[in-house]
Design a protein around this motif. Structure first.
Motif, mmCIF file in Angstrom:
data_model
loop_
_atom_site.group_PDB
_atom_site.id
_atom_site.type_symbol
_atom_site.label_atom_id
_atom_site.label_comp_id
_atom_site.label_asym_id
_atom_site.label_seq_id
_atom_site.Cartn_x
_atom_site.Cartn_y
_atom_site.Cartn_z
ATOM 1 N N ARG A 94 -38.027 -17.584 -3.085
ATOM 2 C CA ARG A 94 -37.912 -18.490 -4.221
ATOM 3 C C ARG A 94 -39.028 -19.545 -4.300
ATOM 4 N N PRO A 95 -40.191 -19.342 -3.662
ATOM 5 C CA PRO A 95 -41.168 -20.439 -3.606
ATOM 6 C C PRO A 95 -41.785 -20.824 -4.940
ATOM 7 N N LYS A 96 -41.834 -19.918 -5.904
ATOM 8 C CA LYS A 96 -42.513 -20.207 -7.159
ATOM 9 C C LYS A 96 -41.626 -20.942 -8.158
ATOM 10 N N LYS A 97 -40.377 -21.097 -7.837
ATOM 11 C CA LYS A 97 -39.468 -21.760 -8.756
ATOM 12 C C LYS A 97 -39.706 -23.272 -8.747
ATOM 13 N N ASN A 98 -39.674 -23.885 -9.921
ATOM 14 C CA ASN A 98 -39.831 -25.338 -10.031
ATOM 15 C C ASN A 98 -38.601 -26.021 -9.442
ATOM 16 N N LEU A 99 -38.830 -26.915 -8.478
ATOM 17 C CA LEU A 99 -37.711 -27.553 -7.796
ATOM 18 C C LEU A 99 -36.856 -28.396 -8.726
ATOM 19 N N ASP A 113 -31.888 -28.770 -4.850
ATOM 20 C CA ASP A 113 -30.612 -28.866 -4.141
ATOM 21 C C ASP A 113 -30.328 -27.578 -3.374
ATOM 22 N N PHE A 114 -30.523 -26.447 -4.056
ATOM 23 C CA PHE A 114 -30.238 -25.156 -3.419
ATOM 24 C C PHE A 114 -31.158 -24.917 -2.227
ATOM 25 N N GLN A 115 -32.445 -25.219 -2.404
ATOM 26 C CA GLN A 115 -33.380 -24.990 -1.306
ATOM 27 C C GLN A 115 -33.128 -25.953 -0.143
#
Length: 326
Positions: free
Chosen positions: A302-307, A271-273
């Motif tokens: 933030r690319p490594k964060k699990n969506l 949601d944030f991305q």
């Protein structure tokens, strides 16, 4: 016997066609539409039910629906539910083929389901088939509301007889007409169905999309109205769709207010991305390179964060994000 039984087996067959690994009985997912009439009659004979086309048609004269006819045929029988359902599906198909001059709701819903499934899976042979089905739906809705039935209730009744969700299909179908530049037909469909849907804001959004091609000033007025209403609402997915449309319209103060309102509704990292990406697109189209660049850097951090991870509203990047938006 209600009209949902046919919808149940339509749903089962559609899900099986999408995922053939599902455990089902062959009769539950049989393509009855492709059976010959003699084969249908022979299947009925295995249950000691004998008909000719003529005798079936003569009996059907006394009934209004295949469900009523099935209940009559089985009234003196003591059968398990599975056998009753197998007989019903065969009798339903006989009715659909033979009693073409006696339309009823379950047969209509079955045809609408069939056409919606074909369209959704790119198997429509003739575009007029789905258009005719939707035209018939419009007629049925109008006839019932003319008799004093609540519009939302009418559509829900028909929806209960279908395996597909009609409202969702209408939204997607009208949207596809817009994408294919069929604006007049899209407007016609909106006019025909908007009074019947339960959540008309999504269909107002479709109108914005049409107007953005045909009347930009009117589109800006309507998107402003929808955005102001969305600020007071708590529907994140709708807010994101509104923000996407606003990328073309500008309206910086309203855009910023809706972004801030939406930031309180974030549930997941995705949601944030998504919100970040929409803002990047917006400021790119508004030629605000500084904000676009700052947001892009924030997104790339933030690319490594699990969506699928839950978004923490105390995340320091949220504060950075809002400070950039201003």
């Amino acid at each position: 016997m209600d009209i949902q039984k046919r919808a149940l087996y339509n749903s089962l067959r559609m899900n099986w066609l999408i995922d053939p690994s599902l455990e089902v009985e062959a009769w539950q997912v049989e393509n009855y539409r492709e059976m010959s009439l003699p084969l249908i009659l022979s299947h009925l004979e295995t249950f000691d039910i004998e008909f000719t086309i003529e005798s079936f048609s003569a009996l059907a004269e006394d009934f209004d629906t295949p469900e009523e006819l099935t209940e009559f045929v089985l009234q003196d029988e003591t059968l398990d539910p599975e056998t009753e359902d197998r007989i019903y599906l065969l009798l339903f198909e006989l009715w659909r083929r033979i009693e073409t001059d006696k339309p009823c709701l379950s047969v209509f819903c079955d045809e609408l389901d069939h056409q919606m499934f074909l369209y959704d899976h790119g198997k429509t042979q003739n575009a007029e088939d789905i258009e005719d089905a939707l035209s018939n739906l419009d007629v049925i809705l109008d006839e019932n509301t003319d008799q004093g039935v609540d519009p939302n209730t009418v559509l829900q009744l028909i929806n209960n007889g279908c395996a597909n969700d009609i409202e969702t299909f209408l939204y997607d179908f009208i949207n596809s007409q817009i994408e294919n530049a069929n604006y007049s037909y899209a407007l016609e469909l909106l006019a025909n169905f908007i009074d019947y849907v339960s959540d008309d804001k999504w269909f107002d959004l479709l109108q914005v999309r049409i107007l953005s091609y045909t009347d930009t000033e009117e589109a800006e007025i309507l998107i402003q109205q929808l955005a102001e209403e969305a600020i007071e609402d708590d529907d994140l997915q709708f807010n994101l769709e509104i923000l996407s449309e606003m990328c073309q319209e500008g309206l910086p103060k309203t855009f910023s207010s809706l972004v801030r309102s939406s930031s309180k509704l974030l549930n997941t990292e995705e949601d944030f991305q998504d919100l970040l990406s929409l803002c990047i697109d917006y400021y790119c189209l508004q030629d605000e390179e500084s904000k676009e660049s700052s947001l892009q850097n924030l997104l790339e951090s933030r690319p490594k964060k699990n969506l699928a991870n839950r978004f923490d509203t105390r995340d320091p990047d949220l504060e950075k994000f809002l400070s950039i938006i201003g």
